[in-house]
Motif scaffolding. Structure first.
Motif, PDB file in Angstrom:
ATOM      1  N   ARG A   1       0.849  -1.202   0.000  1.00 14.13           N
ATOM      2  CA  ARG A   1       0.000   0.000   0.000  1.00 14.13           C
ATOM      3  C   ARG A   1       0.875   1.240   0.000  1.00 14.13           C
ATOM      4  O   ARG A   1       1.963   1.256   0.575  1.00 14.13           O
ATOM      5  CB  ARG A   1      -0.917   0.002   1.231  1.00 14.13           C
ATOM      6  CG  ARG A   1      -1.921   1.148   1.267  1.00 14.13           C
ATOM      7  CD  ARG A   1      -2.999   0.918   2.307  1.00 14.13           C
ATOM      8  NE  ARG A   1      -2.482   0.952   3.674  1.00 14.13           N
ATOM      9  CZ  ARG A   1      -3.232   0.809   4.762  1.00 14.13           C
ATOM     10  NH1 ARG A   1      -4.549   0.601   4.638  1.00 14.13           N
ATOM     11  NH2 ARG A   1      -2.677   0.853   5.969  1.00 14.13           N
TER      12      ARG A   1
ATOM     13  N   HIS B   1      -2.501  -6.590  -4.241  1.00 13.33           N
ATOM     14  CA  HIS B   1      -2.212  -8.008  -4.047  1.00 13.33           C
ATOM     15  C   HIS B   1      -1.220  -8.431  -5.141  1.00 13.33           C
ATOM     16  O   HIS B   1      -1.579  -8.542  -6.312  1.00 13.33           O
ATOM     17  CB  HIS B   1      -3.499  -8.822  -4.114  1.00 13.33           C
ATOM     18  CG  HIS B   1      -4.391  -8.617  -2.927  1.00 13.33           C
ATOM     19  ND1 HIS B   1      -4.761  -9.630  -2.078  1.00 13.33           N
ATOM     20  CD2 HIS B   1      -4.955  -7.482  -2.425  1.00 13.33           C
ATOM     21  CE1 HIS B   1      -5.527  -9.140  -1.105  1.00 13.33           C
ATOM     22  NE2 HIS B   1      -5.661  -7.846  -1.302  1.00 13.33           N
TER      23      HIS B   1
ATOM     24  N   THR C   1      -9.008  -4.692 -12.064  1.00  8.97           N
ATOM     25  CA  THR C   1      -8.493  -3.812 -11.012  1.00  8.97           C
ATOM     26  C   THR C   1      -8.986  -4.273  -9.642  1.00  8.97           C
ATOM     27  O   THR C   1      -8.205  -4.355  -8.682  1.00  8.97           O
ATOM     28  CB  THR C   1      -8.939  -2.366 -11.255  1.00  8.97           C
ATOM     29  OG1 THR C   1      -8.447  -1.918 -12.528  1.00  8.97           O
ATOM     30  CG2 THR C   1      -8.422  -1.446 -10.164  1.00  8.97           C
ATOM     31  N   ALA C   2     -10.260  -4.608  -9.569  1.00  7.01           N
ATOM     32  CA  ALA C   2     -10.840  -5.037  -8.294  1.00  7.01           C
ATOM     33  C   ALA C   2     -10.244  -6.343  -7.789  1.00  7.01           C
ATOM     34  O   ALA C   2     -10.241  -6.612  -6.584  1.00  7.01           O
ATOM     35  CB  ALA C   2     -12.357  -5.182  -8.444  1.00  7.01           C
ATOM     36  N   GLU C   3      -9.715  -7.145  -8.711  1.00  8.08           N
ATOM     37  CA  GLU C   3      -9.107  -8.417  -8.307  1.00  8.08           C
ATOM     38  C   GLU C   3      -7.785  -8.213  -7.581  1.00  8.08           C
ATOM     39  O   GLU C   3      -7.441  -8.989  -6.686  1.00  8.08           O
ATOM     40  CB  GLU C   3      -8.863  -9.298  -9.539  1.00  8.08           C
ATOM     41  CG  GLU C   3     -10.114  -9.936 -10.113  1.00  8.08           C
ATOM     42  CD  GLU C   3      -9.785 -10.808 -11.305  1.00  8.08           C
ATOM     43  OE1 GLU C   3      -8.599 -11.174 -11.490  1.00  8.08           O
ATOM     44  OE2 GLU C   3     -10.714 -11.129 -12.067  1.00  8.08           O
TER      45      GLU C   3
ATOM     46  N   GLU D   1     -12.916  -4.709 -13.525  1.00  7.39           N
ATOM     47  CA  GLU D   1     -12.995  -6.045 -12.923  1.00  7.39           C
ATOM     48  C   GLU D   1     -11.603  -6.541 -12.551  1.00  7.39           C
ATOM     49  O   GLU D   1     -11.379  -7.048 -11.438  1.00  7.39           O
ATOM     50  CB  GLU D   1     -13.658  -7.035 -13.896  1.00  7.39           C
ATOM     51  CG  GLU D   1     -15.117  -6.738 -14.208  1.00  7.39           C
ATOM     52  CD  GLU D   1     -15.278  -5.680 -15.293  1.00  7.39           C
ATOM     53  OE1 GLU D   1     -14.251  -5.280 -15.906  1.00  7.39           O
ATOM     54  OE2 GLU D   1     -16.421  -5.245 -15.521  1.00  7.39           O
TER      55      GLU D   1
ATOM     56  N   TRP E   1      -5.061  -2.126  -0.808  1.00  8.97           N
ATOM     57  CA  TRP E   1      -3.861  -2.967  -0.816  1.00  8.97           C
ATOM     58  C   TRP E   1      -3.692  -3.641  -2.174  1.00  8.97           C
ATOM     59  O   TRP E   1      -4.616  -4.259  -2.697  1.00  8.97           O
ATOM     60  CB  TRP E   1      -3.943  -4.043   0.264  1.00  8.97           C
ATOM     61  CG  TRP E   1      -3.812  -3.501   1.661  1.00  8.97           C
ATOM     62  CD1 TRP E   1      -4.827  -3.120   2.486  1.00  8.97           C
ATOM     63  CD2 TRP E   1      -2.599  -3.261   2.380  1.00  8.97           C
ATOM     64  NE1 TRP E   1      -4.332  -2.672   3.683  1.00  8.97           N
ATOM     65  CE2 TRP E   1      -2.963  -2.751   3.651  1.00  8.97           C
ATOM     66  CE3 TRP E   1      -1.249  -3.447   2.084  1.00  8.97           C
ATOM     67  CZ2 TRP E   1      -2.010  -2.407   4.622  1.00  8.97           C
ATOM     68  CZ3 TRP E   1      -0.301  -3.112   3.051  1.00  8.97           C
ATOM     69  CH2 TRP E   1      -0.678  -2.600   4.301  1.00  8.97           C
TER      70      TRP E   1
ATOM     71  N   ILE F   1      -6.520  -4.926  -6.396  1.00 17.06           N
ATOM     72  CA  ILE F   1      -6.503  -3.854  -5.394  1.00 17.06           C
ATOM     73  C   ILE F   1      -7.768  -3.980  -4.548  1.00 17.06           C
ATOM     74  O   ILE F   1      -8.879  -3.750  -5.031  1.00 17.06           O
ATOM     75  CB  ILE F   1      -6.430  -2.458  -6.037  1.00 17.06           C
ATOM     76  CG1 ILE F   1      -5.164  -2.315  -6.875  1.00 17.06           C
ATOM     77  CG2 ILE F   1      -6.449  -1.383  -4.945  1.00 17.06           C
ATOM     78  CD1 ILE F   1      -5.021  -0.966  -7.565  1.00 17.06           C
ATOM     79  N   ARG F   2      -7.576  -4.344  -3.294  1.00 16.34           N
ATOM     80  CA  ARG F   2      -8.699  -4.526  -2.380  1.00 16.34           C
ATOM     81  C   ARG F   2      -8.420  -3.756  -1.091  1.00 16.34           C
ATOM     82  O   ARG F   2      -7.369  -3.946  -0.482  1.00 16.34           O
ATOM     83  CB  ARG F   2      -8.909  -6.017  -2.056  1.00 16.34           C
ATOM     84  CG  ARG F   2      -9.307  -6.851  -3.262  1.00 16.34           C
ATOM     85  CD  ARG F   2      -9.314  -8.335  -2.933  1.00 16.34           C
ATOM     86  NE  ARG F   2      -8.516  -9.090  -3.891  1.00 16.34           N
ATOM     87  CZ  ARG F   2      -7.995 -10.276  -3.658  1.00 16.34           C
ATOM     88  NH1 ARG F   2      -8.163 -10.836  -2.468  1.00 16.34           N
ATOM     89  NH2 ARG F   2      -7.288 -10.903  -4.580  1.00 16.34           N
ATOM     90  N   ASP F   3      -9.348  -2.887  -0.745  1.00 10.47           N
ATOM     91  CA  ASP F   3      -9.199  -2.043   0.450  1.00 10.47           C
ATOM     92  C   ASP F   3      -7.890  -1.258   0.432  1.00 10.47           C
ATOM     93  O   ASP F   3      -7.252  -1.049   1.473  1.00 10.47           O
ATOM     94  CB  ASP F   3      -9.265  -2.900   1.723  1.00 10.47           C
ATOM     95  CG  ASP F   3     -10.597  -3.615   1.871  1.00 10.47           C
ATOM     96  OD1 ASP F   3     -11.629  -3.021   1.502  1.00 10.47           O
ATOM     97  OD2 ASP F   3     -10.608  -4.773   2.330  1.00 10.47           O
TER      98      ASP F   3
END
Length: 599
Positions: A418, A443, A433-435, A431, A441, A437-439
């Motif tokens: 982060r 991955h 991007t959401a895989e 879609e 962070w 970058i979560r909260d």
């Protein structure tokens, strides 16, 4: 420089121009001689080109493609696009027409800057199918062809910019730090490449962190460092570490004539910092060892003694007695100084990134008195996340996180990151991007841990872990790394998910193959024929047996297949033996690898 207050990359560049003025900045070779462009001269070109781009209709947020080999015009084009408020979209010079078509159409590029006629053929063929492309600026003339977009040469564009004094440009200070600076398309592991959106701040954050590490190098001095650029600038590693980092510290940049002339360029340029990928260090190691073996005698004995004592000094200094220390000092003069001179004599550090550096390669160069610092990152982090400092330089790790970068380990062992360095997302792909970058962070997809000193250790890729039919987990990168340090092997990929044991696909080393041919009659042999020769295969088996002797039972490779075709991605030097596009190799050779199980 106060990196935290600099608003954007354009302002950072012009700030350095004001500071260094008429001193040399960018160097390129022509007619056998190196020629310099000063900071101020480069700025004049950047201003004219940015006005030309604005006059051609480029507005803030518009994307402009950039396809060129490493050269001064690459940097000046990149900064000019950003100065016009645009977003640079670099593309590899090795791209096919279809590759260019995907990048140009997906990004919606308004225009393109291209260097040579050879590159322009493929670029223009793709651009002709993209209605959004309205212009192409070519460093070389495109000739008499007819195109559905406006064309002009580099010189014509600069003349146009010189006359377009009223072209509407954003003030450099008004470009937001969190605005997108570039779209860098990743090779990906499946499907079409995705455009990684990197903000100005993400790259500045990287420069700030890298500067903190450079300050720890003995003799480092802003305005005095020399970089040699040879990795493709279209790759995020070179784009940041080989371009914007040197800008930020006022370094001079020399552009290599190509990988085939790299050794000579290093001797001429005498760089103080050299950034490269593990594949280059592996190749250097192989050439050095072969040269020493051919020399033989006392020279070989002294060389290997220098390596051995140097490695002991790194791993366990207390193990060196008085005689060892005396001999170590003598070997500094007789061996290590000559090795260092081969790299120009003023190299302060090798920096390794882009893939894991084999530990044995790292301690080999350390034993020869050359500092090699391993870093870690990915395009989605602009790209550097961490790097080893000179002291302590823990080569089994990738060092501590850079300044203002947070790293933590998820419950499944995945490394999460982060900070400002994290990408804004994948272009037009929420879609995907959401895989990753979560909260907030990122991955990374890498598995690892953090030691007691805060240094990151990477064990493997999350998706690359092999689980054999007995339920044992095997990290393929470790096995592949040990295989490729052998002089007979250039690249290797191990295979065996849900199978009883490992098999491997191996690319023999070209120099070893040529030496083998000379030793076995010397007749000219096609490489594709050689990999089927039972005697040659047996010679590679000897290397495999040496490696298997050092591996645990579940890690040992039982059978292998040779191939004459290297595992290539975007650029040969960016195809590290331990980080390859496994899905492509499996698709191409899966049947042959499976056949190894039914012998």
């Amino acid at each position: 420089m106060d990196y935290q207050s600099i608003p954007n990359l354009v302002e950072m560049y012009f700030d350095r121009v004001e500071h260094y003025g008429d001193t040399p900045f960018l160097w390129a070779k022509a007619d056998g001689e190196w020629h310099a462009t000063s900071w101020r001269e480069s700025a004049d070109i950047v201003r004219n080109l940015s006005r030309a781009l604005a006059d051609l209709g480029v507005e803030p947020g518009d994307r402009v493609g950039l396809v060129a080999e490493n050269r001064p015009e690459w940097l000046m084009s990149d900064v000019a696009i950003m100065a016009a408020g645009g977003v640079t979209v670099p593309a590899y010079t090795t791209n096919t027409v279809d590759d260019h078509l995907h990048v140009l159409s997906d990004s919606g590029a308004k225009g393109i800057i291209v260097s040579t006629n050879a590159l322009a053929e493929r670029v223009c063929a793709a651009a002709s199918q993209c209605p959004d492309v309205s212009f192409v600026i070519s460093i070389e003339s495109l000739g008499e062809g007819t195109f559905p977009f406006e064309t002009m040469t580099w010189d014509e564009a600069l003349q146009r910019g010189a006359g377009a004094l009223n072209a509407k440009l954003p003030a450099p200070a008004d470009i937001a730090r969190d605005s997108t600076s570039c779209l860098i398309y990743t090779s990906g592991t499946s499907g079409k490449p995705k455009g990684v959106m990197l903000s100005h701040g993400a790259i500045i954050c990287n420069c700030m962190g890298a500067h903190e590490f450079l300050l720890q190098l003995p003799g480092f001095e802003e305005g005095k460092e020399i970089f040699l650029s040879f990795l493709p600038l279209s790759h995020s590693y070179e784009h940041t570490a080989g371009q914007f980092l040197p800008i930020s510290i006022g370094a001079q940049i020399y552009y290599s004539e190509g990988i085939d002339k790299l050794t000579g360029n290093i001797s001429e340029v005498r760089p103080t910092v050299l950034t490269a990928v593990p594949r280059l260090y592996e190749a250097m190691h192989g050439r050095i060892i072969r040269g020493v073996e051919q020399a033989g005698g006392l020279k070989q004995t002294m060389f290997m003694k220098a390596v051995k004592i140097g490695q002991r000094r790194y791993e366990d200094p207390a193990s060196l007695g008085p005689i060892d220390r005396m001999l170590d000092g003598l070997l500094d003069k007789l061996v290590r100084s000559k090795v260092q001179e081969r790299f120009g004599g003023r190299l302060k550090a090798f920096v390794s990134g882009g893939a894991p550096l084999n530990y044995d390669i790292g301690v080999f160069f350390t034993g020869l008195g050359l500092t090699i610092l391993q870093g870690y990152g990915m395009t989605e982090s602009a790209p550097v996340i961490s790097c080893n400092p000179p002291n302590p330089n823990k080569m089994r790790t990738v060092g501590p996180p850079m300044k203002d970068v947070e790293v933590r380990i998820a419950s499944d062992g995945e490394i999460l990151v982060r900070g400002e360095l994290v990408m804004q997302g994948y272009w037009n792909n929420p879609e995907a991007t959401a895989e990753v970058i979560r909260d907030g962070w990122l991955h990374t997809g890498d598995i690892g841990d953090i030691d007691e000193d805060g240094y990151i250790r990477i064990t493997d890729r999350k998706k690359d872990i092999i689980v054999n039919s007995g339920g044992d987990n095997v990290a393929p990168q470790r096995v592949e790394g040990m295989l490729t340090i052998e002089p007979e092997i250039a690249q290797a990929m191990v295979y065996g998910d849900k199978r009883p044991h490992l098999v491997a696909l191996i690319v023999p080393d070209t120099d070893f193959a040529n030496d083998w041919i000379k030793a076995h009659g010397g007749e000219k042999r096609e490489f594709s024929e050689l990999v089927e020769d039972e005697k040659f295969v047996a010679s590679v088996r000897d290397a495999l047996d040496r490696v298997n002797a050092r591996l645990s039972t579940i890690e040992r490779v039982r059978r292998f297949k040779l191939t004459a075709e290297p595992f290539s991605i975007d650029n040969e030097m960016l195809t590290p033996s331990m980080k390859i596009r496994r899905h492509i190799i499996k698709d191409r050779y899966g049947g042959a690898l499976e056949a190894l199980y039914v012998r």
